[in-house]
Enzyme design. Sequence first.
Site, PDB file in Angstrom:
ATOM      1  N   ALA A  63       0.815  -1.464   0.030  1.00  0.00           N
ATOM      2  CA  ALA A  63       0.023   0.075  -0.063  1.00  0.00           C
ATOM      3  C   ALA A  63       1.018   1.130  -0.070  1.00  0.00           C
ATOM      4  CB  ALA A  63      -0.997  -0.003   1.391  1.00  0.00           C
ATOM      5  N   GLU A 111      -0.536  -9.226  -0.871  1.00  0.00           N
ATOM      6  CA  GLU A 111      -1.836  -9.595  -0.691  1.00  0.00           C
ATOM      7  C   GLU A 111      -2.769  -9.820  -1.916  1.00  0.00           C
ATOM      8  OE1 GLU A 111      -2.365  -6.362   2.353  1.00  0.00           O
ATOM      9  OE2 GLU A 111      -2.861  -7.789   3.892  1.00  0.00           O
ATOM     10  N   GLU A 131       4.623  -4.860   7.329  1.00  0.00           N
ATOM     11  CA  GLU A 131       3.875  -3.899   7.995  1.00  0.00           C
ATOM     12  C   GLU A 131       4.309  -3.705   9.407  1.00  0.00           C
ATOM     13  OE1 GLU A 131       2.835  -5.999   6.071  1.00  0.00           O
ATOM     14  OE2 GLU A 131       1.017  -5.239   4.601  1.00  0.00           O
TER      15      GLU A 131
HETATM   16  N1  CO8 Z   1       4.519   3.210  -0.834  1.00  0.00           N
HETATM   17  C1  CO8 Z   1       4.819   4.301  -1.435  1.00  0.00           C
HETATM   18  N2  CO8 Z   1       5.903   4.429  -2.231  1.00  0.00           N
HETATM   19  C2  CO8 Z   1       6.760   3.544  -2.378  1.00  0.00           C
HETATM   20  C3  CO8 Z   1       6.363   2.240  -1.740  1.00  0.00           C
HETATM   21  C4  CO8 Z   1       5.189   2.287  -0.785  1.00  0.00           C
HETATM   22  N3  CO8 Z   1       4.812   1.065  -0.537  1.00  0.00           N
HETATM   23  N4  CO8 Z   1       7.431   1.429  -1.985  1.00  0.00           N
HETATM   24  C5  CO8 Z   1       8.301   2.048  -2.873  1.00  0.00           C
HETATM   25  N5  CO8 Z   1       7.707   3.463  -2.956  1.00  0.00           N
HETATM   26  C6  CO8 Z   1       8.617   4.381  -3.711  1.00  0.00           C
HETATM   27  C7  CO8 Z   1       9.729   5.025  -2.983  1.00  0.00           C
HETATM   28  O1  CO8 Z   1       9.500   5.820  -2.002  1.00  0.00           O
HETATM   29  C8  CO8 Z   1      10.611   5.653  -3.983  1.00  0.00           C
HETATM   30  O2  CO8 Z   1       9.754   6.780  -4.507  1.00  0.00           O
HETATM   31  P1  CO8 Z   1      10.889   8.145  -4.974  1.00  0.00           P
HETATM   32  O3  CO8 Z   1      11.637   7.633  -5.914  1.00  0.00           O
HETATM   33  O4  CO8 Z   1       9.846   9.021  -5.306  1.00  0.00           O
HETATM   34  O5  CO8 Z   1      11.467   8.203  -3.639  1.00  0.00           O
HETATM   35  C9  CO8 Z   1      10.419   4.638  -5.164  1.00  0.00           C
HETATM   36  O6  CO8 Z   1       8.891   3.965  -4.978  1.00  0.00           O
HETATM   37  C10 CO8 Z   1      11.264   3.702  -5.676  1.00  0.00           C
HETATM   38  O7  CO8 Z   1      11.400   2.942  -4.202  1.00  0.00           O
HETATM   39  P2  CO8 Z   1      13.084   3.046  -3.640  1.00  0.00           P
HETATM   40  O8  CO8 Z   1      13.934   3.954  -4.107  1.00  0.00           O
HETATM   41  O9  CO8 Z   1      12.833   2.640  -2.220  1.00  0.00           O
HETATM   42  O10 CO8 Z   1      13.713   1.587  -4.437  1.00  0.00           O
HETATM   43  P3  CO8 Z   1      14.694   0.480  -3.588  1.00  0.00           P
HETATM   44  O11 CO8 Z   1      15.049  -0.538  -4.757  1.00  0.00           O
HETATM   45  O12 CO8 Z   1      15.625   1.085  -2.895  1.00  0.00           O
HETATM   46  O13 CO8 Z   1      13.988  -0.315  -2.390  1.00  0.00           O
HETATM   47  C11 CO8 Z   1      11.912  -1.594  -1.543  1.00  0.00           C
HETATM   48  C12 CO8 Z   1      12.990  -1.152  -2.820  1.00  0.00           C
HETATM   49  C13 CO8 Z   1      12.935  -2.383  -0.758  1.00  0.00           C
HETATM   50  C14 CO8 Z   1      10.845  -2.327  -1.994  1.00  0.00           C
HETATM   51  C15 CO8 Z   1      11.695  -0.201  -0.994  1.00  0.00           C
HETATM   52  O14 CO8 Z   1      10.926   0.609  -1.818  1.00  0.00           O
HETATM   53  C16 CO8 Z   1      10.589  -0.529   0.329  1.00  0.00           C
HETATM   54  O15 CO8 Z   1      10.937  -0.705   1.169  1.00  0.00           O
HETATM   55  N6  CO8 Z   1       9.268   0.055   0.237  1.00  0.00           N
HETATM   56  C17 CO8 Z   1       8.280  -0.163   0.830  1.00  0.00           C
HETATM   57  C18 CO8 Z   1       7.967  -1.582   1.240  1.00  0.00           C
HETATM   58  C19 CO8 Z   1       6.837  -1.554   2.391  1.00  0.00           C
HETATM   59  O16 CO8 Z   1       6.960  -1.500   3.270  1.00  0.00           O
HETATM   60  N7  CO8 Z   1       5.304  -2.261   1.744  1.00  0.00           N
HETATM   61  C20 CO8 Z   1       4.405  -2.503   2.812  1.00  0.00           C
HETATM   62  C21 CO8 Z   1       3.607  -1.077   2.817  1.00  0.00           C
HETATM   63  S1  CO8 Z   1       2.526  -1.402   3.993  1.00  0.00           S
HETATM   64  C22 CO8 Z   1       1.128  -2.256   3.429  1.00  0.00           C
HETATM   65  O17 CO8 Z   1       1.309  -2.683   2.286  1.00  0.00           O
HETATM   66  C23 CO8 Z   1      -0.135  -2.250   4.100  1.00  0.00           C
HETATM   67  C24 CO8 Z   1      -1.225  -3.059   3.231  1.00  0.00           C
HETATM   68  C25 CO8 Z   1      -2.543  -2.770   4.242  1.00  0.00           C
HETATM   69  C26 CO8 Z   1      -2.950  -1.504   4.282  1.00  0.00           C
HETATM   70  C27 CO8 Z   1      -4.197  -1.243   5.325  1.00  0.00           C
HETATM   71  C28 CO8 Z   1      -4.892  -0.027   5.191  1.00  0.00           C
HETATM   72  C29 CO8 Z   1      -4.722   0.946   6.158  1.00  0.00           C
END
Ligand code: CO8
Length: 258
Positions: A63, A111, A131
Amino acid sequence: MNVLFESKNGTGYLTINRPDKLNALNIDTINELKETFLKVEQDKTIKCVIVTGSGEKAFVAGADIEYMQKLTPNEALKFARLGQETLHLMEVSNKPYIACVNGYALGGGFEVALSCDIIFAQVNAKFGFPEVSLGILPGFGGTQNLSRLAGKLIAKELIFSAKMIDAAKAKELGIVNEIYQTREELLSAAKELAVQIQKNAPLAVGFAKRAIVDGFGLSKEDGLRYEASLFGVVFSSVDAKEGLSAFVEKRKPNYTGG
Ligand code: CO8
């Protein structure tokens, strides 16, 4: 457009399309997904759907964290319910959904895959529920679907630790059907499976999905009764008559979906 969709020869191709944000699910993307799933249901020419992510790095990295950060608790609850209801549309559909996981499938992305019927992965796929490392918990069905698919022990280990696993480990745990080296191989295997599914009677495939998905929560006895009742209904279909007659007459069946 955050969700791209086209259909060709009975197969729908759905691509989650925010590659700059690793296809993270914000509210617009969830709404577009919902609209697409509803359209798929209404289109009788679509027999099977392939779901993948845009770009080289991610299926869906979860998300949208930036979007979630601004939510009040009540809005977060509504967002979780909307996400759950949206992904559940794949599970209540009689059409098979095949996930092609091309990179990160984290949180909400994992998911999405778990709500599909078949999960194919590229060798670079990474699965995980980050999460709890963010102070939240899975909210689009992950706690329920992962424990049902892989068992509670595995679900607890992955969800409590927030660790990522690779495609090989996911296959070992029964979370992935098959692994492919390249994106081309991944998509062409999914397409081939979709073609193979479409050769069969659509009503029979749909009812088999109902028996497996809906029967899962039932006791064995109730599940068997449910299977028999679906069998009775399908047996009265035009395609059942056609399939059985075609075998006896030593010819290929011509299914019409009736
Ligand atoms: N949300 C928003 N932006 C994201 C997300 C995300 N989940 N993942 C990546 N991005 C963005 C980054 O911010 C970045 O944007 P920008 O270039 O503008 O800074 C771009 O995508 C590229 O990402 P990275 O530079 O971070 O790429 P890396 O190769 O260095 O890293 C990763 C890749 C490891 C996947 C890293 O991006 C990461 O850790 N992302 C977050 C993963 C995460 O924690 N996902 C779980 C989110 S929580 C969730 O899904 C809850 C679901 C249920 C919700 C319930 C409702 C309340």
